[in-house]
Design a protein around this motif. Structure first.
Motif, PDB file in Angstrom:
ATOM      1  N   ARG A  29       0.626  -1.439   0.233  1.00 30.12           N
ATOM      2  CA  ARG A  29      -0.024  -0.201   0.160  1.00 30.12           C
ATOM      3  C   ARG A  29       1.027   1.011  -0.210  1.00 30.12           C
ATOM      4  O   ARG A  29       2.086   1.277  -0.960  1.00 30.12           O
ATOM      5  N   HIS A  30       0.314   2.182   0.766  1.00 23.84           N
ATOM      6  CA  HIS A  30       1.494   3.009   0.694  1.00 23.84           C
ATOM      7  C   HIS A  30       3.009   3.516   1.077  1.00 23.84           C
ATOM      8  O   HIS A  30       3.623   4.511   0.568  1.00 23.84           O
ATOM      9  N   LEU A  31       3.132   2.585   1.792  1.00 19.62           N
ATOM     10  CA  LEU A  31       4.868   2.112   1.960  1.00 19.62           C
ATOM     11  C   LEU A  31       5.869   1.925   0.461  1.00 19.62           C
ATOM     12  O   LEU A  31       6.413   2.101  -0.186  1.00 19.62           O
ATOM     13  N   SER A  32       4.255   1.815  -0.777  1.00 19.29           N
ATOM     14  CA  SER A  32       5.520   1.877  -1.967  1.00 19.29           C
ATOM     15  C   SER A  32       4.900   2.759  -2.481  1.00 19.29           C
ATOM     16  O   SER A  32       4.808   2.937  -3.940  1.00 19.29           O
ATOM     17  N   ALA A  33       4.235   3.931  -2.251  1.00 18.20           N
ATOM     18  CA  ALA A  33       4.106   5.351  -2.931  1.00 18.20           C
ATOM     19  C   ALA A  33       4.954   5.450  -4.161  1.00 18.20           C
ATOM     20  O   ALA A  33       5.167   5.904  -5.203  1.00 18.20           O
ATOM     21  N   GLN A  34       6.800   5.783  -3.386  1.00 17.44           N
ATOM     22  CA  GLN A  34       7.736   5.791  -4.827  1.00 17.44           C
ATOM     23  C   GLN A  34       7.326   4.768  -5.835  1.00 17.44           C
ATOM     24  O   GLN A  34       8.304   5.275  -7.110  1.00 17.44           O
ATOM     25  N   ALA A  35       7.162   3.663  -5.645  1.00 18.58           N
ATOM     26  CA  ALA A  35       7.216   2.939  -7.272  1.00 18.58           C
ATOM     27  C   ALA A  35       6.207   3.332  -8.065  1.00 18.58           C
ATOM     28  O   ALA A  35       5.982   2.514  -9.252  1.00 18.58           O
ATOM     29  N   VAL A  36       4.986   4.702  -8.036  1.00 20.13           N
ATOM     30  CA  VAL A  36       4.137   4.717  -8.619  1.00 20.13           C
ATOM     31  C   VAL A  36       4.310   5.253 -10.079  1.00 20.13           C
ATOM     32  O   VAL A  36       3.740   4.816 -10.808  1.00 20.13           O
ATOM     33  N   PRO A  37       5.481   5.903 -10.359  1.00 21.60           N
ATOM     34  CA  PRO A  37       6.063   6.312 -11.206  1.00 21.60           C
ATOM     35  C   PRO A  37       6.155   5.357 -12.418  1.00 21.60           C
ATOM     36  O   PRO A  37       5.469   5.217 -13.619  1.00 21.60           O
ATOM     37  N   SER A  38       6.507   4.512 -11.851  1.00 21.37           N
ATOM     38  CA  SER A  38       7.520   3.136 -12.534  1.00 21.37           C
ATOM     39  C   SER A  38       6.063   2.209 -12.937  1.00 21.37           C
ATOM     40  O   SER A  38       6.357   1.533 -13.619  1.00 21.37           O
ATOM     41  N   LEU A  39       4.879   2.141 -12.000  1.00 21.04           N
ATOM     42  CA  LEU A  39       3.998   1.879 -12.272  1.00 21.04           C
ATOM     43  C   LEU A  39       3.266   2.317 -13.480  1.00 21.04           C
ATOM     44  O   LEU A  39       2.287   0.807 -13.816  1.00 21.04           O
ATOM     45  N   ILE A  40       3.383   3.270 -13.790  1.00 19.53           N
ATOM     46  CA  ILE A  40       2.213   4.051 -14.438  1.00 19.53           C
ATOM     47  C   ILE A  40       2.922   3.241 -15.712  1.00 19.53           C
ATOM     48  O   ILE A  40       2.083   3.993 -16.305  1.00 19.53           O
ATOM     49  N   LYS A  41       4.445   3.500 -16.209  1.00 18.26           N
ATOM     50  CA  LYS A  41       5.254   3.518 -17.287  1.00 18.26           C
ATOM     51  C   LYS A  41       4.121   1.681 -17.587  1.00 18.26           C
ATOM     52  O   LYS A  41       3.845   1.684 -18.926  1.00 18.26           O
ATOM     53  N   LEU A  42       3.717   1.409 -16.854  1.00 16.30           N
ATOM     54  CA  LEU A  42       3.878  -0.571 -17.172  1.00 16.30           C
ATOM     55  C   LEU A  42       2.060  -0.383 -17.553  1.00 16.30           C
ATOM     56  O   LEU A  42       1.807  -1.251 -18.898  1.00 16.30           O
ATOM     57  N   LEU A  43       1.508   0.555 -18.202  1.00 10.32           N
ATOM     58  CA  LEU A  43      -0.136   1.280 -18.392  1.00 10.32           C
ATOM     59  C   LEU A  43      -0.049   1.069 -20.099  1.00 10.32           C
ATOM     60  O   LEU A  43      -0.648   1.001 -20.302  1.00 10.32           O
ATOM     61  N   ASP A  44       1.280   0.802 -20.380  1.00 11.05           N
ATOM     62  CA  ASP A  44       1.818   0.967 -21.839  1.00 11.05           C
ATOM     63  C   ASP A  44       2.481  -0.205 -22.033  1.00 11.05           C
ATOM     64  O   ASP A  44       2.574   0.016 -23.482  1.00 11.05           O
ATOM     65  N   HIS A  45       2.193  -1.877 -21.381  1.00 12.51           N
ATOM     66  CA  HIS A  45       3.000  -2.838 -21.583  1.00 12.51           C
ATOM     67  C   HIS A  45       1.668  -3.433 -22.395  1.00 12.51           C
ATOM     68  O   HIS A  45       0.824  -3.569 -22.876  1.00 12.51           O
ATOM     69  N   PRO A  46       2.251  -4.235 -23.303  1.00 11.59           N
ATOM     70  CA  PRO A  46       1.680  -5.095 -24.524  1.00 11.59           C
ATOM     71  C   PRO A  46       0.397  -6.106 -23.623  1.00 11.59           C
ATOM     72  O   PRO A  46       0.053  -6.828 -23.976  1.00 11.59           O
ATOM     73  N   SER A  47       1.192  -6.600 -22.400  1.00 10.71           N
ATOM     74  CA  SER A  47       0.514  -7.601 -22.050  1.00 10.71           C
ATOM     75  C   SER A  47      -0.751  -7.251 -20.784  1.00 10.71           C
ATOM     76  O   SER A  47      -0.388  -6.420 -19.901  1.00 10.71           O
ATOM     77  N   ALA A  48      -2.283  -7.649 -21.314  1.00 13.73           N
ATOM     78  CA  ALA A  48      -3.461  -7.303 -20.844  1.00 13.73           C
ATOM     79  C   ALA A  48      -3.307  -7.631 -19.166  1.00 13.73           C
ATOM     80  O   ALA A  48      -3.592  -6.802 -18.229  1.00 13.73           O
ATOM     81  N   PRO A  49      -2.640  -9.043 -18.148  1.00 18.96           N
ATOM     82  CA  PRO A  49      -2.670  -8.957 -16.964  1.00 18.96           C
ATOM     83  C   PRO A  49      -1.600  -8.296 -17.225  1.00 18.96           C
ATOM     84  O   PRO A  49      -2.261  -8.098 -15.807  1.00 18.96           O
ATOM     85  N   VAL A  50      -0.390  -8.103 -17.451  1.00 20.89           N
ATOM     86  CA  VAL A  50       0.202  -7.100 -16.829  1.00 20.89           C
ATOM     87  C   VAL A  50      -0.101  -5.321 -16.149  1.00 20.89           C
ATOM     88  O   VAL A  50      -0.883  -4.647 -15.200  1.00 20.89           O
ATOM     89  N   ARG A  51      -0.970  -4.995 -17.472  1.00 27.46           N
ATOM     90  CA  ARG A  51      -1.886  -3.841 -17.004  1.00 27.46           C
ATOM     91  C   ARG A  51      -3.014  -4.238 -16.120  1.00 27.46           C
ATOM     92  O   ARG A  51      -3.814  -2.884 -14.950  1.00 27.46           O
ATOM     93  N   GLN A  52      -3.952  -4.913 -16.137  1.00 28.83           N
ATOM     94  CA  GLN A  52      -5.147  -5.417 -14.863  1.00 28.83           C
ATOM     95  C   GLN A  52      -4.045  -5.325 -13.632  1.00 28.83           C
ATOM     96  O   GLN A  52      -5.410  -4.788 -13.022  1.00 28.83           O
ATOM     97  N   THR A  53      -3.201  -6.635 -13.690  1.00 31.06           N
ATOM     98  CA  THR A  53      -2.521  -5.789 -12.266  1.00 31.06           C
ATOM     99  C   THR A  53      -2.164  -4.886 -11.530  1.00 31.06           C
ATOM    100  O   THR A  53      -2.298  -4.479 -10.796  1.00 31.06           O
ATOM    101  N   VAL A  54      -1.431  -3.937 -12.737  1.00 31.10           N
ATOM    102  CA  VAL A  54      -0.911  -2.663 -12.212  1.00 31.10           C
ATOM    103  C   VAL A  54      -1.860  -1.772 -11.993  1.00 31.10           C
ATOM    104  O   VAL A  54      -1.809  -0.997 -10.946  1.00 31.10           O
ATOM    105  N   THR A  55      -3.609  -1.825 -12.927  1.00 35.09           N
ATOM    106  CA  THR A  55      -3.968  -1.165 -12.443  1.00 35.09           C
ATOM    107  C   THR A  55      -4.526  -1.405 -10.659  1.00 35.09           C
ATOM    108  O   THR A  55      -5.581  -0.504 -10.213  1.00 35.09           O
ATOM    109  N   GLU A  56      -5.021  -2.406 -10.249  1.00 32.22           N
ATOM    110  CA  GLU A  56      -5.825  -2.577  -9.294  1.00 32.22           C
ATOM    111  C   GLU A  56      -4.780  -2.399  -8.017  1.00 32.22           C
ATOM    112  O   GLU A  56      -4.892  -1.855  -6.893  1.00 32.22           O
ATOM    113  N   THR A  57      -3.034  -2.491  -8.140  1.00 30.00           N
ATOM    114  CA  THR A  57      -2.163  -2.165  -7.799  1.00 30.00           C
ATOM    115  C   THR A  57      -2.099  -0.457  -7.322  1.00 30.00           C
ATOM    116  O   THR A  57      -1.850  -0.109  -5.846  1.00 30.00           O
ATOM    117  N   LEU A  58      -2.362   0.679  -8.259  1.00 29.16           N
ATOM    118  CA  LEU A  58      -2.516   1.880  -8.059  1.00 29.16           C
ATOM    119  C   LEU A  58      -3.836   2.339  -6.936  1.00 29.16           C
ATOM    120  O   LEU A  58      -3.653   2.911  -6.331  1.00 29.16           O
TER     121      LEU A  58
END
Length: 471
Positions: A343-372
């Protein structure tokens, strides 16, 4: 009219739920209500078939079940006071003299990481007297955290059954192994299944907590594999203590660490899980060992390691963020999952996670969406990104964005215009989750959009082919 005060679970009931993954509880409706409900179910199933997701609006009396103080108290205790009744619901009719197959329910086609922490739960309500011979739901105690079936027999020892008088219900961890049992009597057997989701991370106990520290239950309903560290961590998590395992296991030296880390490859899943929870409590050396597991060639080992990293505390965040750059989709998914649990302990990783929303894998984008949605901060970045996710080409990314915005709450105001568009999505769960998100955002603009949608889509439960207009 105000609802009755919820009957919250006791400490002992919560301990049982954490260890065994379910509770069998009882409502106290009068016989007239129970008979009327089963009569209506018989009529609907005979003349109209299974109403599926429209079970609740089609059979209006069912809302009384979910307003009952024992039901609301059980759900509040496990999922917090602002839990969500999910749009997927189903009335199971069992007439088979043959048992169903053991399974875990899917997330409506979404192959997401399953949760050890109780973010999700189900209620299985039995409206008629359900003796064992009528085929109640069978549950394998203690299996809620196992991805694999750890029992071999089709009729294993220790199976619990949700049998009892009319009004009995099972509160179960969403991910527990269960099945239908044989209906040997040939009479109607209904089980009304409803799903619920936690919308807020726990900040304090939401049950009737009298003892703050973890204790084992006084007894188990059946012998189960014991996971003391996992159970304690779950109790602490439910009490609002994030990362409570960090530093709780003393270092036993390099050889002992190596032996524990080797257990991540144990084919018997309970042993591997014990190892990852121990490593999560071993500080930096444990995190390092878990990261090696995350990068293991076998994805099963990688997934198991992610559960340890998800409870290892702040020390795991930086190496997990680095793992987001892996070329293997599964590694990225497991790393993103663990960051979300932190959760909030991971706030520093948000920019890296956002970049993954251009990932070609739908399961990756699904997981990142929930994580955000789980991280939730910085809110403006998270909300603008989830708004973008509502427009993804993959329906599961879109419906996960709606669920994620439920967790963001009023900070999601900027997403309201896109949520309004999502109410016209082709996918039923995108529409449903958008409506739920508007509810949990709760601002005036969100309410206006939601009320207009609900009025336009109003369901009339008495309109049937036999009664189209009158009375």
């Amino acid at each position: 009219m105000s609802r009755p005060t919820p009957v919250l679970l006791t400490d002992e009931q919560m301990r049982t739920f954490i260890t065994e993954g379910f509770l069998i509880l009882q409502t106290d409706f009068p016989e007239s209500f129970r008979l009327a409900l089963t009569d209506q179910l018989n009529y609907v199933y005979e003349h109209e078939g299974n109403p599926g997701n429209n079970l609740l609006p089609r059979i209006r009396e069912l809302q009384r079940v979910f307003d009952h103080p024992v039901v609301t108290g059980a759900l509040t205790s496990v999922l917090g006071p602002n839990y969500m009744l999910h749009a997927h619901r189903h009335g199971h009719y069992n007439a088979s003299p043959v048992a169903g197959g053991w399974h875990k329910d899917s997330y409506w086609g979404y192959k997401r990481m399953r949760n050890h922490h109780p973010w999700w739960a189900m209620i299985m309500y039995f409206p008629q007297d359900t003796p064992v011979e009528l085929g109640p739901t069978g549950i394998m105690p203690g299996t809620q955290n196992y991805e694999s079936r750890t029992f071999e027999a089709d009729n294993p020892e220790g199976e619990a059954v949700a049998s009892g008088k009319a009004g009995t219900f099972a509160l179960i961890h969403y991910d527990i192994w269960h099945r239908s049992t044989p209906n040997l009597l040939g009479r109607h057997r209904y089980m009304l299944k409803f799903e619920f989701m936690r919308t807020e991370a726990p900040q304090a106990p939401s049950w009737n907590c009298r003892e703050t520290e973890w204790k084992r239950p006084t007894s188990f309903s059946t012998p189960i594999v014991e996971h003391e560290a996992m159970w304690k961590e779950t109790w602490n998590w439910l009490s609002g203590r994030l990362g409570s395992l960090s530093g709780t296991f003393a270092s036993g030296g390099a050889e002992e660490l190596h032996e524990t880390a080797a257990k991540l490859e144990d084919p018997y899943e309970p042993n591997a899980l014990d190892a990852v929870y121990e490593l999560a409590g071993r500080g930096p050396e444990g995190v390092e060992a878990l990261m090696r597991g995350l990068l293991h060639d076998h994805v099963k080992v990688s997934r198991t390691a992610a559960y340890g990293l998800a409870v290892a505390g702040a020390e795991a965040v930086a190496p997990l963020e680095r793992a987001l750059g892996s070329e293997r989709d599964e590694t990225v998914i497991y790393a993103a999952y663990a960051l979300g649990e932190l959760r909030h302990l991971s706030a520093q990783a948000v920019p890296s996670l956002i970049k993954l929303l251009d990932h070609p894998s739908a399961p990756v984008r699904q997981t990142v969406t929930e994580t955000l949605g789980m991280i939730g901060t910085p809110a403006d970045h998270v909300v603008s990104t989830l708004t973008r996710c509502l427009q993804d080409e993959d329906a599961q990314v879109r419906f996960m964005a709606g669920l994620a915005l439920c967790r963001v709450g009023s900070a999601g105001e900027a997403a309201v215009p896109q949520l309004a568009k999502a109410l016209d999505d082709d996918n039923r769960y995108v529409r449903a989750h958008a409506a739920e998100a508007l509810h949990y955002i709760g601002t005036d603009s969100a309410k206006d959009v939601l009320i207009r949608f609900l009025l336009n889509s109003r369901w009339c439960p008495t309109t049937t082919p036999q009664s189209t207009f009158y009375p």
